[in-house]
Design a protein around this motif. Sequence first.
Motif, short mmCIF file in Angstrom:
data_model
loop_
_atom_site.label_atom_id
_atom_site.label_comp_id
_atom_site.label_asym_id
_atom_site.label_seq_id
_atom_site.Cartn_x
_atom_site.Cartn_y
_atom_site.Cartn_z
N GLU A 83 0.85 -1.19 0.00
CA GLU A 83 0.00 0.00 0.00
C GLU A 83 0.89 1.24 0.00
OE1 GLU A 83 -3.37 2.21 2.74
OE2 GLU A 83 -3.00 0.07 3.05
N GLY A 84 0.58 2.19 -0.90
CA GLY A 84 1.38 3.41 -1.03
C GLY A 84 2.63 3.21 -1.88
N GLY A 85 2.84 2.00 -2.36
CA GLY A 85 4.03 1.68 -3.15
C GLY A 85 3.67 0.89 -4.38
N GLY A 86 4.57 0.02 -4.78
CA GLY A 86 4.33 -0.78 -5.97
C GLY A 86 5.40 -1.80 -6.20
N LYS A 87 5.27 -2.50 -7.31
CA LYS A 87 6.23 -3.54 -7.69
C LYS A 87 6.44 -3.47 -9.20
CE LYS A 87 7.05 -8.51 -7.36
NZ LYS A 87 6.54 -9.79 -6.84
N ILE A 88 7.70 -3.57 -9.61
CA ILE A 88 8.07 -3.52 -11.02
C ILE A 88 8.18 -4.94 -11.56
CG2 ILE A 88 9.84 -2.79 -12.68
CD1 ILE A 88 10.60 -0.62 -10.52
N PHE A 89 7.55 -5.19 -12.70
CA PHE A 89 7.62 -6.48 -13.38
C PHE A 89 8.41 -6.25 -14.66
CE2 PHE A 89 3.95 -6.46 -10.68
CZ PHE A 89 4.01 -7.69 -10.05
N LYS A 90 9.75 -6.36 -14.54
CA LYS A 90 10.64 -6.04 -15.67
C LYS A 90 10.35 -6.89 -16.89
CE LYS A 90 14.39 -4.40 -12.79
NZ LYS A 90 15.78 -4.52 -12.38
N ASP A 91 10.06 -8.17 -16.69
CA ASP A 91 9.83 -9.06 -17.82
C ASP A 91 8.54 -8.75 -18.57
OD1 ASP A 91 8.42 -9.91 -15.52
OD2 ASP A 91 8.22 -11.94 -16.32
N VAL A 94 5.96 -3.55 -16.98
CA VAL A 94 4.88 -2.86 -16.27
C VAL A 94 5.24 -2.70 -14.79
CG1 VAL A 94 3.59 -4.99 -15.74
CG2 VAL A 94 2.37 -2.85 -16.01
N VAL A 95 4.70 -1.65 -14.20
CA VAL A 95 4.81 -1.44 -12.76
C VAL A 95 3.39 -1.34 -12.23
CG1 VAL A 95 5.12 1.07 -13.02
CG2 VAL A 95 5.77 -0.01 -10.89
N VAL A 96 3.10 -2.10 -11.17
CA VAL A 96 1.77 -2.10 -10.55
C VAL A 96 1.89 -1.41 -9.21
CG1 VAL A 96 -0.10 -3.53 -9.63
CG2 VAL A 96 1.09 -4.23 -11.72
N THR A 97 0.97 -0.49 -8.94
CA THR A 97 0.98 0.25 -7.69
C THR A 97 -0.33 0.07 -6.94
OG1 THR A 97 0.10 2.29 -8.66
CG2 THR A 97 2.51 2.01 -8.71
N VAL A 121 10.22 1.81 -6.57
CA VAL A 121 9.01 2.50 -6.16
C VAL A 121 9.19 2.79 -4.68
CG1 VAL A 121 6.51 2.42 -5.99
CG2 VAL A 121 7.65 1.20 -7.84
N SER A 122 9.21 4.08 -4.33
CA SER A 122 9.37 4.45 -2.92
C SER A 122 8.85 5.86 -2.69
CB SER A 122 10.84 4.35 -2.49
OG SER A 122 11.63 5.28 -3.18
N GLY A 123 8.35 6.09 -1.49
CA GLY A 123 7.86 7.41 -1.13
C GLY A 123 6.72 7.89 -2.02
N GLY A 124 5.89 7.00 -2.50
CA GLY A 124 4.78 7.39 -3.37
C GLY A 124 5.19 7.73 -4.78
N ALA A 125 6.43 7.36 -5.16
CA ALA A 125 6.93 7.69 -6.49
C ALA A 125 7.55 6.47 -7.18
CB ALA A 125 7.98 8.80 -6.41
N ILE A 126 7.38 6.43 -8.49
CA ILE A 126 8.05 5.46 -9.34
C ILE A 126 9.29 6.19 -9.85
CG2 ILE A 126 7.87 4.07 -11.43
CD1 ILE A 126 4.73 4.36 -11.03
N VAL A 127 10.48 5.65 -9.58
CA VAL A 127 11.73 6.37 -9.80
C VAL A 127 12.54 5.75 -10.93
CG1 VAL A 127 13.85 7.18 -8.69
CG2 VAL A 127 11.75 6.94 -7.34
N GLU A 134 10.75 11.18 -11.55
CA GLU A 134 9.85 10.52 -10.62
C GLU A 134 8.42 10.68 -11.11
OE1 GLU A 134 10.42 11.87 -6.60
OE2 GLU A 134 12.54 11.31 -6.59
N PHE A 135 7.63 9.62 -10.94
CA PHE A 135 6.25 9.59 -11.39
C PHE A 135 5.35 9.18 -10.23
CE2 PHE A 135 9.14 8.54 -14.80
CZ PHE A 135 8.74 9.36 -15.84
N SER A 136 4.14 9.73 -10.20
CA SER A 136 3.18 9.44 -9.14
C SER A 136 2.69 8.00 -9.23
CB SER A 136 1.98 10.39 -9.27
OG SER A 136 0.93 9.97 -8.44
#
Length: 166
Positions: A83-91, A94-97, A121-127, A134-136
């Motif tokens: 919650e408030g973050g996300g996970k990157i699926f490099k393969d 896509v990044v899911v937040t 993904v940290s601090g509410g940002a995709i970096v 940085e992206f929301s």
Amino acid sequence: MTSASFKPTVGPALRTVMTAAGAAGLAVALTACGSQDGSGSSDAARAADPQAGGTGGGDSTTGSGDGAAGGGTVLAKTSEIPEGGGKIFKDRGVVVTQPTAGRFKAFSSQCTHQGCAVGSVSGGAIVCPCHGSEFSVTDGAVRRGPATQPLPAQDITVSGDEITLA
């Protein structure tokens, strides 16, 4: 025949070679910088309507099994996305937040600045690690440049505890 009038023609003129090399370099530079320009307007329209939950990526209120029936790719369990973050699926590119509890969004993991893969993904940002853009996590909007275009939204559905890429 005098040596002053003899001009060997072994290959293309130096001017031709230099012009071709310059044109190729320019094409590469423009492709790298402008690879996302064509998709920015539709993404901006999606980002402008924060209530449109399912249009910029699936959310738990619209997911009703459509992803599984439509043959989408299951990316993760909802419990894997903080919650408030996300996970990157490099393969999958896509990044899911999860901006707020139970609401999931997905975006391209390719930075709109020069096409680097986002790194965290940290601090509410995709970096993006390449130049610090940085992206929301909420709508993919640019929070810090040099990027000027938002991350393109990707379509996902949430059914039960599964997040599926359409």
